[in-house]
Design an enzyme around this catalytic site. Structure first.
Site, PDB file in Angstrom:
ATOM      1  N   ASN A   1       0.816  -1.218   0.000  1.00  0.00           N
ATOM      2  CA  ASN A   1       0.000   0.000   0.000  1.00  0.00           C
ATOM      3  C   ASN A   1       0.849   1.267   0.000  1.00  0.00           C
ATOM      4  O   ASN A   1       0.629   2.173  -0.810  1.00  0.00           O
ATOM      5  CB  ASN A   1      -0.923   0.002   1.219  1.00  0.00           C
ATOM      6  CG  ASN A   1      -2.109  -0.914   1.012  1.00  0.00           C
ATOM      7  OD1 ASN A   1      -2.483  -1.219  -0.124  1.00  0.00           O
ATOM      8  ND2 ASN A   1      -2.706  -1.365   2.097  1.00  0.00           N
TER       9      ASN A   1
ATOM     10  N   ARG B   1      -0.445  14.588  11.011  1.00  0.00           N
ATOM     11  CA  ARG B   1      -1.675  14.184  11.717  1.00  0.00           C
ATOM     12  C   ARG B   1      -2.042  15.226  12.770  1.00  0.00           C
ATOM     13  O   ARG B   1      -3.211  15.634  12.875  1.00  0.00           O
ATOM     14  CB  ARG B   1      -1.465  12.808  12.374  1.00  0.00           C
ATOM     15  CG  ARG B   1      -1.496  11.697  11.349  1.00  0.00           C
ATOM     16  CD  ARG B   1      -1.306  10.330  11.957  1.00  0.00           C
ATOM     17  NE  ARG B   1      -1.521   9.294  10.939  1.00  0.00           N
ATOM     18  CZ  ARG B   1      -0.935   8.110  10.925  1.00  0.00           C
ATOM     19  NH1 ARG B   1      -0.085   7.781  11.885  1.00  0.00           N
ATOM     20  NH2 ARG B   1      -1.196   7.243   9.974  1.00  0.00           N
TER      21      ARG B   1
ATOM     22  N   HIS C   1       8.400   6.795  16.742  1.00  0.00           N
ATOM     23  CA  HIS C   1       7.108   6.634  16.071  1.00  0.00           C
ATOM     24  C   HIS C   1       6.313   5.573  16.826  1.00  0.00           C
ATOM     25  O   HIS C   1       6.298   4.409  16.470  1.00  0.00           O
ATOM     26  CB  HIS C   1       7.351   6.192  14.629  1.00  0.00           C
ATOM     27  CG  HIS C   1       6.111   6.098  13.819  1.00  0.00           C
ATOM     28  ND1 HIS C   1       5.190   7.113  13.736  1.00  0.00           N
ATOM     29  CD2 HIS C   1       5.632   5.099  13.020  1.00  0.00           C
ATOM     30  CE1 HIS C   1       4.208   6.735  12.927  1.00  0.00           C
ATOM     31  NE2 HIS C   1       4.443   5.521  12.494  1.00  0.00           N
TER      32      HIS C   1
HETATM   33  O1  TXD Z   1       5.058   6.300   9.539  1.00  0.00           O
HETATM   34  C1  TXD Z   1       5.491   5.239   9.164  1.00  0.00           C
HETATM   35  N1  TXD Z   1       6.786   5.008   9.161  1.00  0.00           N
HETATM   36  C2  TXD Z   1       4.570   4.183   8.670  1.00  0.00           C
HETATM   37  C3  TXD Z   1       5.042   2.829   8.623  1.00  0.00           C
HETATM   38  C4  TXD Z   1       3.302   4.512   8.104  1.00  0.00           C
HETATM   39  C5  TXD Z   1       2.568   3.550   7.463  1.00  0.00           C
HETATM   40  C6  TXD Z   1       3.021   2.170   7.304  1.00  0.00           C
HETATM   41  N2  TXD Z   1       4.145   1.855   8.135  1.00  0.00           N
HETATM   42  C7  TXD Z   1       4.780   0.550   7.948  1.00  0.00           C
HETATM   43  O2  TXD Z   1       5.267   0.410   6.615  1.00  0.00           O
HETATM   44  C8  TXD Z   1       3.861  -0.647   8.128  1.00  0.00           C
HETATM   45  O3  TXD Z   1       3.658  -0.927   9.489  1.00  0.00           O
HETATM   46  C9  TXD Z   1       4.669  -1.721   7.421  1.00  0.00           C
HETATM   47  O4  TXD Z   1       5.694  -2.208   8.267  1.00  0.00           O
HETATM   48  C10 TXD Z   1       5.300  -0.976   6.230  1.00  0.00           C
HETATM   49  C11 TXD Z   1       4.565  -1.182   4.915  1.00  0.00           C
HETATM   50  O5  TXD Z   1       3.221  -0.873   5.070  1.00  0.00           O
HETATM   51  P1  TXD Z   1       2.164  -1.215   3.904  1.00  0.00           P
HETATM   52  O6  TXD Z   1       0.848  -0.736   4.359  1.00  0.00           O
HETATM   53  O7  TXD Z   1       2.682  -0.777   2.590  1.00  0.00           O
HETATM   54  O8  TXD Z   1       2.181  -2.826   3.972  1.00  0.00           O
HETATM   55  P2  TXD Z   1       1.772  -3.844   2.810  1.00  0.00           P
HETATM   56  O9  TXD Z   1       0.710  -3.267   1.960  1.00  0.00           O
HETATM   57  O10 TXD Z   1       1.548  -5.164   3.462  1.00  0.00           O
HETATM   58  O11 TXD Z   1       3.085  -3.921   1.910  1.00  0.00           O
HETATM   59  C12 TXD Z   1       4.271  -4.500   2.329  1.00  0.00           C
HETATM   60  C13 TXD Z   1       4.928  -5.086   1.102  1.00  0.00           C
HETATM   61  C14 TXD Z   1       4.149  -6.275   0.510  1.00  0.00           C
HETATM   62  O12 TXD Z   1       3.857  -6.043  -0.858  1.00  0.00           O
HETATM   63  C15 TXD Z   1       5.104  -7.450   0.684  1.00  0.00           C
HETATM   64  O13 TXD Z   1       5.016  -8.428  -0.348  1.00  0.00           O
HETATM   65  C16 TXD Z   1       6.456  -6.729   0.676  1.00  0.00           C
HETATM   66  O14 TXD Z   1       6.233  -5.570   1.459  1.00  0.00           O
HETATM   67  N3  TXD Z   1       7.549  -7.515   1.226  1.00  0.00           N
HETATM   68  C17 TXD Z   1       8.756  -7.560   0.655  1.00  0.00           C
HETATM   69  N4  TXD Z   1       9.257  -6.952  -0.433  1.00  0.00           N
HETATM   70  C18 TXD Z   1      10.533  -7.222  -0.762  1.00  0.00           C
HETATM   71  N5  TXD Z   1      11.318  -8.050  -0.045  1.00  0.00           N
HETATM   72  C19 TXD Z   1      10.857  -8.683   1.048  1.00  0.00           C
HETATM   73  N6  TXD Z   1      11.653  -9.499   1.746  1.00  0.00           N
HETATM   74  C20 TXD Z   1       9.515  -8.446   1.446  1.00  0.00           C
HETATM   75  N7  TXD Z   1       8.755  -8.893   2.458  1.00  0.00           N
HETATM   76  C21 TXD Z   1       7.534  -8.319   2.313  1.00  0.00           C
END
Ligand code: TXD
Length: 322
Positions: free
Chosen positions: A20, A159, A183
């Site tokens: 996302n 926010r 955070h």
């Molecule tokens: O303020 C902030 N820093 C944040 C942090 C605000 C919003 C989201 N926040 C965190 O970012 C959230 O708690 C997650 O740890 C990450 C990513 O959030 P998102 O909502 O984008 O999560 P998704 O939609 O599940 O996407 C994660 C993607 C997904 O497509 C997986 O297949 C991929 O990460 N993924 C990987 N990609 C490459 N390599 C590896 N190893 C891998 N593992 C998972």
């Protein structure tokens, strides 16, 4: 602040994790015409499909930025900025720290691979728990600390800014809000440094109302997780990361709250935590030390203590799984 924008820059931003936040960020970066984007994910087909979809929007959106989807780090080579969004998001009832071990393994692995192909890149970490993941990313990357940072303060401040605007019924554009610290639940919103066109909110709102806005800011992420039930916030996080990407690529010297590595500032050492920084083309150009009251400083130190404990926990868990 620099005002000279290159007209046909060849900047490349790689986004590791095409979920996302990653996909929303790719859209922002490309449609704001900031850079070409490489979207990478471990899931086969997902980044390729998203990239093609974003490419097909270009004629309507009127831009020529290239968006490329891949599962191979070779395609990320020579990136100027790498944004790490790979990892699990929270589920209802989970704290950010519950994601510790799973995301620590992912972040360690992806940073190692990404930096091997872009040794001069600036890294922005988004994955939670943010401050701990930024520390791990820095340690694995072996980059100088000013080249590695975490995105959280921009979002937490946005926010707070939103809730202040809603409470006062004024334009959000007139509001600057400041949130420091980690955070998480221990973040440190600073009403004295949060203003409406220069007027501190402490002059405009009673303390009890400010406390409520602070509480809502602290729970800002959880509030959205509870509403959505699956997944967590991504539009405002993507906007926040995009502001940082823009400041770096276009050397804007913006003053933003960023998870930066402290080496004595605020009386803290060897910890990544949210503080105001000047952000430009090399990464963090300067850490700004605000004059804090004793209770604000204590809150920052309490937040840092919890981050340190989680770094130790993450390292122990990682060592136990090797
Ligand atoms: O303020 C902030 N820093 C944040 C942090 C605000 C919003 C989201 N926040 C965190 O970012 C959230 O708690 C997650 O740890 C990450 C990513 O959030 P998102 O909502 O984008 O999560 P998704 O939609 O599940 O996407 C994660 C993607 C997904 O497509 C997986 O297949 C991929 O990460 N993924 C990987 N990609 C490459 N390599 C590896 N190893 C891998 N593992 C998972």
């Amino acid at each position: 602040m620099s005002s000279s924008f290159p007209t046909c820059s060849q900047f490349r931003v790689s986004i590791v994790g095409s979920g996302n936040v990653g996909s929303a960020l790719a859209q922002r970066v490309a449609e704001k015409n900031l850079a070409d984007v490489v979207l990478l994910d471990v899931v086969r087909g997902r980044p390729q499909g998203l990239a093609l979809d974003l490419m097909e929007a270009r004629g309507v959106e009127r831009h020529d930025r290239h968006i490329f989807g891949t599962n191979d780090y070779l395609d990320t080579a020579n990136s100027d900025v790498i944004v790490i969004t790979a990892g699990l998001p929270r589920k209802p009832g989970m704290s950010r720290d519950d994601l510790l071990l799973t995301n620590a393994k992912i972040v360690r692995d992806v940073v190692k691979q990404a930096i091997a192909h872009s040794p001069h890149a600036v890294i922005i970490v988004v994955t939670n728990p943010l401050d701990v993941m930024t520390h791990l990313a820095w340690a694995v990357s072996e980059l100088p600390p000013h080249q590695v940072m975490g995105m959280a303060g921009v979002l937490d401040s946005a926010r707070f800014q939103t809730f202040i605007a809603m409470e006062l019924n004024v334009s959000v554009s007139d509001i600057n809000a400041t949130v420091l610290g980690g955070h998480g639940d221990l973040m440190v919103p600073l009403p004295r440094y949060s203003t409406v066109n220069g007027i501190p909110i402490t002059e405009l709102l009673p303390e009890t109302t400010i406390d409520k806005l602070i509480e809502r800011t602290r729970n800002g992420g959880a509030e959205i997780v509870e509403l959505m039930q699956t997944g967590s916030a991504f539009y405002a996080p993507a906007s926040s990361a995009c502001a940082m990407v823009e400041a770096i690529l276009y050397n804007k010297s913006r003053l933003l709250p960023i998870a930066a590595y402290l080496q004595g500032e605020y009386g803290l050492n060897e910890v990544f935590i949210g503080v105001p920084c000047r952000l430009g083309c090399g990464g963090i150009e300067k850490i700004i030390e605000l004059n804090l009251t004793e209770s604000e400083l204590t809150a920052l130190h309490t937040s840092a203590k919890s981050i340190r404990e989680n770094i130790d926990r993450a390292n122990q868990l990682l060592a136990a799984t090797v």
